[in-house]
Design an enzyme around this catalytic site. Structure first.
Site, mmCIF file in Angstrom:
data_model
loop_
_atom_site.group_PDB
_atom_site.id
_atom_site.type_symbol
_atom_site.label_atom_id
_atom_site.label_comp_id
_atom_site.label_asym_id
_atom_site.label_seq_id
_atom_site.Cartn_x
_atom_site.Cartn_y
_atom_site.Cartn_z
ATOM 1 N N ALA A 1 2.958 -10.424 2.854
ATOM 2 C CA ALA A 1 2.832 -11.613 3.703
ATOM 3 C C ALA A 1 4.190 -12.059 4.245
ATOM 4 O O ALA A 1 4.383 -12.196 5.461
ATOM 5 C CB ALA A 1 2.174 -12.739 2.911
ATOM 6 N N ASP B 1 8.085 -0.616 0.910
ATOM 7 C CA ASP B 1 6.951 -1.184 0.170
ATOM 8 C C ASP B 1 6.087 -0.020 -0.276
ATOM 9 O O ASP B 1 5.706 0.821 0.539
ATOM 10 C CB ASP B 1 6.149 -2.143 1.059
ATOM 11 C CG ASP B 1 5.214 -3.032 0.235
ATOM 12 O OD1 ASP B 1 4.440 -2.478 -0.571
ATOM 13 O OD2 ASP B 1 5.264 -4.263 0.405
ATOM 14 N N ARG C 1 -3.681 -12.803 6.113
ATOM 15 C CA ARG C 1 -2.368 -13.453 6.052
ATOM 16 C C ARG C 1 -1.218 -12.509 6.384
ATOM 17 O O ARG C 1 -0.085 -12.950 6.490
ATOM 18 C CB ARG C 1 -2.152 -14.056 4.660
ATOM 19 C CG ARG C 1 -2.146 -13.039 3.542
ATOM 20 C CD ARG C 1 -2.176 -13.697 2.168
ATOM 21 N NE ARG C 1 -2.145 -12.713 1.087
ATOM 22 C CZ ARG C 1 -3.204 -12.062 0.641
ATOM 23 N NH1 ARG C 1 -4.391 -12.267 1.182
ATOM 24 N NH2 ARG C 1 -3.101 -11.188 -0.351
ATOM 25 N N LYS D 1 1.837 0.043 3.827
ATOM 26 C CA LYS D 1 2.250 -1.229 4.435
ATOM 27 C C LYS D 1 3.527 -1.082 5.255
ATOM 28 O O LYS D 1 3.615 -1.568 6.387
ATOM 29 C CB LYS D 1 2.446 -2.289 3.355
ATOM 30 C CG LYS D 1 1.160 -2.858 2.789
ATOM 31 C CD LYS D 1 1.436 -4.014 1.831
ATOM 32 C CE LYS D 1 0.131 -4.648 1.368
ATOM 33 N NZ LYS D 1 0.355 -5.798 0.466
ATOM 34 N N ASP E 1 6.883 -9.956 -4.758
ATOM 35 C CA ASP E 1 5.864 -10.788 -5.394
ATOM 36 C C ASP E 1 5.985 -10.788 -6.912
ATOM 37 O O ASP E 1 5.049 -11.182 -7.604
ATOM 38 C CB ASP E 1 4.460 -10.314 -4.992
ATOM 39 C CG ASP E 1 4.191 -8.863 -5.412
ATOM 40 O OD1 ASP E 1 5.094 -8.227 -6.001
ATOM 41 O OD2 ASP E 1 3.077 -8.368 -5.155
ATOM 42 N N ASN E 2 7.127 -10.329 -7.439
ATOM 43 C CA ASN E 2 7.291 -10.377 -8.896
ATOM 44 C C ASN E 2 8.755 -10.623 -9.250
ATOM 45 O O ASN E 2 9.671 -10.224 -8.517
ATOM 46 C CB ASN E 2 6.780 -9.093 -9.556
ATOM 47 C CG ASN E 2 7.632 -7.883 -9.248
ATOM 48 O OD1 ASN E 2 8.577 -7.587 -9.962
ATOM 49 N ND2 ASN E 2 7.300 -7.172 -8.173
ATOM 50 N N CYS F 1 -6.200 -16.635 -30.397
ATOM 51 C CA CYS F 1 -7.473 -16.973 -31.047
ATOM 52 C C CYS F 1 -8.459 -17.611 -30.082
ATOM 53 O O CYS F 1 -9.672 -17.433 -30.226
ATOM 54 C CB CYS F 1 -7.229 -17.889 -32.241
ATOM 55 S SG CYS F 1 -6.535 -17.003 -33.638
#
Length: 757
Positions: free
Chosen positions: A180, A206, A217, A230, A278-279, A334
């Site tokens: 994006a 990419d 987007r 991309k 994005d990370n 848990c």
């Protein structure tokens, strides 16, 4: 609760405006710009044109109109800023893509607010300027320099001059990511003329392919581009927008494995890097590379209506890695395993099951088949890891290895029974519905929902969804032909014999994470480990086995990944009386997605592009740069000067993260240590390269003596047991040092240059 907002009519508000401040460092700017725009309309009305770029007479005439207009006001603006007004006149014929992106994003969001009634609108006037983008010495912007050139960039030339436009065309930039933000940045770069001259070049990388969900987007992609790369598609799209752009597309992940591609020569040729990632891990990696190569970095990100921009400038500002966001809140183990109370819990549980069933066992089994030393390495791991890994291998190659598709259906049906019937019955056996705690409170109360077991019904579409998805995923793992016919699978299910189950006494179920961790730490069993080893077939006996780990991919609607997640999560939700989630909501949560919004992306990339204009001019004053923090929903706009790089000191020498010792090689380790003693009066007590300890004062004497006579590159090879790749021109060393008083001191890292062959 909905709020009703009343706005002043335009005629009234233009005379008595209320402003939303965009930059608190320019608190008095909105009223000046409000008046300037009124005057600009009047100037156009009188002269049938706008003031010409850098024409003094036109600017003088404009300022006279401003003064007259201000004098006629019931409440005149005090202290007219004539310097700002002159710049306003000079720039009024400008047409800048970054500014269009900024205002386009803001206005589009306001339109959606008006249509939907969602989020708070701007109340009522909003002005934004980026005057600090102009050259520090405005004398370079002459009337001649800013004259139209009959080119597509004349709107930009009117503001920055044609000499700067040439400079933009010659720049080399590395864009990391073509999603994006990456698509919007490429569009901006093409419109601005970045890398559109002879010698300029944009490199974009990419590794992802285009998915259908990207199309709403990522505007460089079209439906017929789905499944294409991309970076390639984005590059082709912007080439159509501006055929002059020089762009090279790569499909590489940035990381240590691609440093042979993005090497010293590559980075040293760049004018800057723009991240569109994005990370966090990839961002930190690129940040470190930019610090090492003293390259500017434009960092940005969006999260729904929120967005941020950070500019990293060599020798001036802190780096992206200098500060960190707080860690994301995790769901207690848990809660996931036994006590979910929200659909987010069941979806996370389903994602964990997916990993534990379809990826991890296959990965471990594939390593067992490929690596003769797999057992030896596994047994050296700490705690219960050896048992968990070997158990997963045994399940993959022996216990749960299917021979045909019916065996996959059989496994899926029995797995369903274990998850949604047996485990719940065992839980209720341990903690009945009327169970009380030690304090007399109901055990099943508060966030703990009392579950109920499910009985399989082949006519229940959700039950069958699970078996269809799970059996096909299992078949894919083992290279068995998949079957999608639900009727055929339903017939197979009816033939499966499901083992009976009776809850057992003595089974412990952890109620808290501490109990779960304690149980794990005490569960290592050497006898069981030996049994697992002996039960594993030899690698030779498994020559015919082909097993493929399945990596979760949310965007392919044909791969059964999301089918499994939705069914597994909703069945779990039925167990606990939690409202089910449809596929769309499940995909957003399971993929940990907060949808990217085109409006925010446009605004943020516009702000990034404005910072690029400053970097391209070489601004040396950090006050001219702007880090941005925005939230279009509130709406909130915050800008701040980038934080200066923190300074440290040894003796009288100050340094920042941008500084380092540069040592030419080759030297022996002994001469390297002497070099720092004689040149800097520093005694090296520890020396490392990456995770390898090359030297330390507490090292055994014989080992230390052996290494002292070796060349530094040979020490690295010996300790790391790896060769130095041909593309590596320098090694990075970290030091621990004592000063002349024997005190520890912080020092920069070392760039040790290897001799050229």
């Amino acid at each position: 609760m909905p709020n009703t907002i009343n706005f002043k009519p335009f005629k009234e508000s233009i005379e008595a405006p209320e402003f939303l401040i965009s930059d608190f460092a320019k608190f008095d700017r909105p009223e000046q710009l409000h008046l300037a725009f009124e005057a600009l309309h009047e100037y156009k009305k009188q002269n049938d044109t706008l003031p010409r770029s850098r024409v003094e007479a036109d600017a003088d005439k404009f300022i006279e109109i401003v003064k007259e207009l201000n004098a006629s006001k019931a409440k005149p603006v005090e202290g007219l800023d004539e310097k700002l007004l002159r710049i306003f006149a000079y720039s009024s014929k400008g047409d800048l893509c970054p500014m269009q992106a900024v205002f386009g994003g803001i206005v589009a969001q306001e339109v959606m607010k008006a249509c939907s009634g969602k989020f708070y609108p701007i109340f009522q006037w909003f002005y934004f300027d980026a005057v600090e983008c102009l050259p520090q010495d405005e004398k370079v912007l002459s009337e001649e320099n800013c004259k139209p050139q009959q080119s597509r960039y004349d709107g930009q030339i009117a503001v920055f001059g044609h000499e700067f436009q040439k400079k933009l065309g010659l720049m080399k930039y590395f864009l990391v990511g073509a999603g994006a933000i990456g698509c919007e940045l490429l569009k901006n770069f093409a419109m601005m003329g970045l890398a559109c001259g002879d010698g300029g070049r944009i490199f974009v990388t990419d590794m992802d392919t285009i998915e259908k969900s990207n199309l709403n987007r990522q505007f460089l992609f079209r439906p017929w581009d789905v499944q294409k790369m991309k970076a390639d598609t984005a590059a082709q799209s912007v080439k159509k927008m501006n055929p002059a752009i020089n762009i090279t597309a790569h499909q590489n992940r940035v990381g240590p494995e691609t440093e042979c591609i993005y090497d010293d020569d590559f980075f040293e040729s760049l004018d800057g890097v723009a991240n569109a990632l994005d990370n966090v891990d990839a961002r930190i990696y690129m940040d470190r590379r930019c610090v090492y190569y003293h390259t500017s970095l434009l960092e940005s990100g969006t999260l729904g209506t929120k967005g941020n921009v950070q500019v990293v400038i060599p020798h001036m500002t802190e780096a992206y890695s200098s500060s960190q966001d707080p860690p994301e809140k995790s769901i207690p183990i848990c809660t996931l395993k036994n006590f979910p109370n929200a659909i987010e819990h069941t979806l996370q549980w389903a994602r964990d099951v997916f990993e534990q069933v379809f990826r991890l066992p296959a990965e471990n089994a594939a390593q067992y088949l490929a690596d003769p030393k797999f057992l030896e390495k596994t047994l050296k791991l700490p705690g219960i890891q050896p048992m968990e890994i070997l158990d997963s291998v045994k399940r993959a190659v022996v216990d749960e290895r299917p021979k045909d598709f019916f065996a996959c259906v059989e496994w899926a049906r029995i797995h369903w029974e274990q998850q949604y019937n047996n485990q719940i019955r065992q839980l209720l056996f341990n903690f009945p519905a009327d169970q009380l705690t030690n304090t007399g409170q109901k055990f099943w109360s508060g966030p703990k929902r009392c579950p109920r077991s499910l009985d399989f019904d082949v006519n229940n579409s959700l039950h069958l969804d699970y078996v269809v998805a799970a059996s096909n995923l299992k078949a894919h793992m083992y290279g068995i032909k998949e079957i999608c016919d639900r009727t055929e699978i339903a017939e197979m299910v009816s033939k499966v014999e499901v083992p009976s189950f009776t809850p057992k006494s003595g089974i412990r179920i952890a109620v808290t994470d501490a109990e779960a961790q304690s149980a794990n730490s005490n569960s290592s069993d050497s006898m069981k480990l030996e049994t697992l080893q002996s039960d594993l077939p030899s690698r030779e006996k498994l020559n015919d086995l082909r097993i493929t780990p399945i990596e979760f991919e949310k965007d392919d609607d044909t791969n059964f990944h999301m089918d499994f997640i939705v069914a597994a999560s909703n069945l779990r939700a039925e167990n606990y009386g939690i409202t089910l989630a449809d596929r769309h909501k499940s995909k957003l949560i399971a993929g940990r997605i907060i949808p990217a919004i085109a409006t925010t992306t446009s605004l943020i990339t516009g702000l990034v592009s404005l910072e690029l204009l400053k970097l391209a001019q070489g601004h040396k004053n950090t006050e001219r740069y702007k880090n941005a923090f925005v939230n279009l929903a509130l709406p909130f706009f915050g800008f701040s000067e980038p934080i200066a790089a923190a300074k440290q000191k040894y003796y009288d020498t100050e340094f920042t993260l941008w500084d380092r010792f540069e040592v030419p090689g080759e030297l022996t380790l002994e001469k390297f240590l002497d070099y720092f003693k004689t040149q800097y009066n520093l005694e090296i007590t520890m020396l490392s390269q990456g995770v390898c300890m090359l030297y330390s004062f507490f090292m055994p004497k014989d080992k230390r003596e052996e290494r002292l006579s070796l060349l530094m590159s040979d020490v690295v090879r010996k300790v790391s047991k790896k060769r130095i790749e041909p593309h590596v021109k320098a090694l990075v060393f970290e030091l621990c040092c004592n000063d002349e008083n024997g005190e520890d001191v912080e020092v920069p890292y070392v760039k040790y240059t290897l001799p050229t062959n």
